[in-house]
Design an enzyme around this catalytic site. Sequence first.
Site, PDB file in Angstrom:
ATOM      1  N   ARG A 114     -27.551 -11.398   8.811  1.00 44.36           N
ATOM      2  CA  ARG A 114     -26.099 -11.238   7.967  1.00 44.36           C
ATOM      3  C   ARG A 114     -25.798 -10.856   7.110  1.00 44.36           C
ATOM      4  O   ARG A 114     -26.805 -11.403   5.840  1.00 44.36           O
ATOM      5  CB  ARG A 114     -25.706 -13.271   7.906  1.00 44.36           C
ATOM      6  CG  ARG A 114     -25.301 -13.109   9.818  1.00 44.36           C
ATOM      7  CD  ARG A 114     -24.080 -14.835   9.910  1.00 44.36           C
ATOM      8  NE  ARG A 114     -24.430 -15.482  11.224  1.00 44.36           N
ATOM      9  CZ  ARG A 114     -24.135 -16.063  12.174  1.00 44.36           C
ATOM     10  NH1 ARG A 114     -23.443 -17.102  10.716  1.00 44.36           N
ATOM     11  NH2 ARG A 114     -24.398 -16.400  12.791  1.00 44.36           N
ATOM     12  N   ARG A 124     -27.749 -20.651   2.176  1.00 44.70           N
ATOM     13  CA  ARG A 124     -27.019 -19.068   2.908  1.00 44.70           C
ATOM     14  C   ARG A 124     -28.155 -17.968   2.766  1.00 44.70           C
ATOM     15  O   ARG A 124     -28.332 -17.233   1.517  1.00 44.70           O
ATOM     16  CB  ARG A 124     -25.741 -19.128   2.378  1.00 44.70           C
ATOM     17  CG  ARG A 124     -24.647 -17.884   2.438  1.00 44.70           C
ATOM     18  CD  ARG A 124     -23.842 -18.005   1.926  1.00 44.70           C
ATOM     19  NE  ARG A 124     -22.917 -19.531   1.885  1.00 44.70           N
ATOM     20  CZ  ARG A 124     -22.017 -19.925   2.817  1.00 44.70           C
ATOM     21  NH1 ARG A 124     -22.079 -18.965   3.377  1.00 44.70           N
ATOM     22  NH2 ARG A 124     -21.630 -20.672   3.012  1.00 44.70           N
ATOM     23  N   GLU A 174     -23.400 -28.001   6.202  1.00 42.35           N
ATOM     24  CA  GLU A 174     -23.354 -27.443   7.651  1.00 42.35           C
ATOM     25  C   GLU A 174     -24.209 -27.806   8.139  1.00 42.35           C
ATOM     26  O   GLU A 174     -25.125 -27.183   7.339  1.00 42.35           O
ATOM     27  CB  GLU A 174     -22.343 -26.672   8.155  1.00 42.35           C
ATOM     28  CG  GLU A 174     -21.828 -26.030   9.557  1.00 42.35           C
ATOM     29  CD  GLU A 174     -21.043 -24.497   9.592  1.00 42.35           C
ATOM     30  OE1 GLU A 174     -21.999 -23.763  10.386  1.00 42.35           O
ATOM     31  OE2 GLU A 174     -20.760 -23.879   8.393  1.00 42.35           O
ATOM     32  N   SER A 193     -22.562 -25.059  14.238  1.00 47.35           N
ATOM     33  CA  SER A 193     -20.488 -25.240  14.285  1.00 47.35           C
ATOM     34  C   SER A 193     -20.411 -25.510  16.171  1.00 47.35           C
ATOM     35  O   SER A 193     -21.073 -24.415  16.480  1.00 47.35           O
ATOM     36  CB  SER A 193     -19.915 -23.946  13.811  1.00 47.35           C
ATOM     37  OG  SER A 193     -19.067 -24.188  14.204  1.00 47.35           O
ATOM     38  N   ARG A 233     -31.593 -24.775   8.086  1.00 46.50           N
ATOM     39  CA  ARG A 233     -30.955 -25.406   7.638  1.00 46.50           C
ATOM     40  C   ARG A 233     -31.604 -27.154   7.865  1.00 46.50           C
ATOM     41  O   ARG A 233     -31.388 -27.918   7.167  1.00 46.50           O
ATOM     42  CB  ARG A 233     -29.528 -25.155   7.686  1.00 46.50           C
ATOM     43  CG  ARG A 233     -29.052 -24.515   6.985  1.00 46.50           C
ATOM     44  CD  ARG A 233     -27.675 -24.392   7.203  1.00 46.50           C
ATOM     45  NE  ARG A 233     -26.348 -23.401   6.036  1.00 46.50           N
ATOM     46  CZ  ARG A 233     -25.350 -23.117   5.822  1.00 46.50           C
ATOM     47  NH1 ARG A 233     -24.629 -24.047   6.445  1.00 46.50           N
ATOM     48  NH2 ARG A 233     -24.935 -22.260   5.265  1.00 46.50           N
TER      49      ARG A 233
END
Length: 442
Positions: free
Chosen positions: A280, A295, A367, A370, A408
């Site tokens: 990403r 990130r 987070e 999701s 994560r």
Amino acid sequence: MLDILLLRKDLASAVARLETRKKPQAFLNVEAFQALESERKTIQMRTEELQSQRNQLSKQIGMLMGKGEKDAAEAAKAQVAAIKAELDGSATRLDQIQGELQTILAAVPNLPHESVPVGSDESANVEVRRWSPNGPQPRSLGFPPKDHVDLGEPLGLDFDMGVKLSGSRFTVMKGGIARLHRALSAFMLDVQTQEHGYTECYVPYVVNADSLKGTGQLPKFEGDLFAAQKGGQDAEPVPDNAQLYLIPTSEVPLTNFVRDEVLAEAQLPLKLTAHTPCFRSEAGSYGRDTRGMIRQHQFDKVEMVQIVHPDKSYEALEEMTRHAEAVLQKLGLPYRVMSLCTGDMGFGAAKTYDLEVWLPAQNTYREISSVSNCEAFQARRLQARFKNAQGKNELVHTLNGSGLAVGRTLVAVLENYQNEDGSVTIPEVLRPYMGGQATLSV
């Protein structure tokens, strides 16, 4: 993609629901939609009128020819030819209108489910539940916690090497910490396949534009993707439909398994999982989470995808959320489940739960998964259908979720299992994947 029949039936209601999302003015150009719809209706009414005239004239031509009235018959034929020309022009314009409507709809997000809390940003998200192995609150470590960067660098996390090789937001792992990262992904796959019934898949890391259009990343979010250029910078430009992209998540290839397919109802639900890297560009996120692994441009994820009967999708959403929670519970990591509000949900989601894991060094939850029900939004783009009990083709519902984000999870293990001397205790469930090793230490 929304059902255009829904917009035609009750545009005001759909717009009201969209306005609960973030930046609603960018979602649906109501004036353009209404203008195109008005023109479409006018053309269709005119088309029906012309078709009726043509049918009447065709009957007259036969009668006139039978009576020997050739001049009158030729005049009627000329009228039929003129009508045909107008009908051909109308058909061309209707095709153009349909294309313009599809372009408008491609930029419109999904409608929030009625159970989704209304709010403009993450502050309106609602906590559903939380879990910790020692009660409702995470335990205190008993000493000032280090963050994963300070913990990980002596153990093999090399951020400088990632910058050297590729630039910012890339990381190199070496030694035991690289093995721990691999152990986490293998453990997650085993839980999802052996305990929850998912079929493990290996998928391409590069996909075509049609695949990304089907799941909603294109055309609206092209800036978030990494395009793959075959042949280097000197290669000839490729058509849009031949452009390839690195996958932002394996949700894209897994969900596209059913693109342009008609499944038997007995095949549902399809439950698929894959471990892949994800790529990403993080467009618009500069300055956010620049320290460490939170990130990244490249990260690993074990993805869950379900393709289900429309009547079962909200049951599947709860089930998939529990499947992600199971991984965190087996690892003994404190977390909470959040129901995202309308302004914080992703483009294709009708309802989303976020799982947020506890990070002691940040003294907050972040987070880690999701899980979303997209209802028929992706299926309509994909033309993914099943043959229902009445023998008619019906759109499936699609769901996706992280089970979990591997990097994560590594961050959470490092921070929650750290010891005062800088070593990290390896969770018991991971030790079989680590050759029995119980700690990571310098």
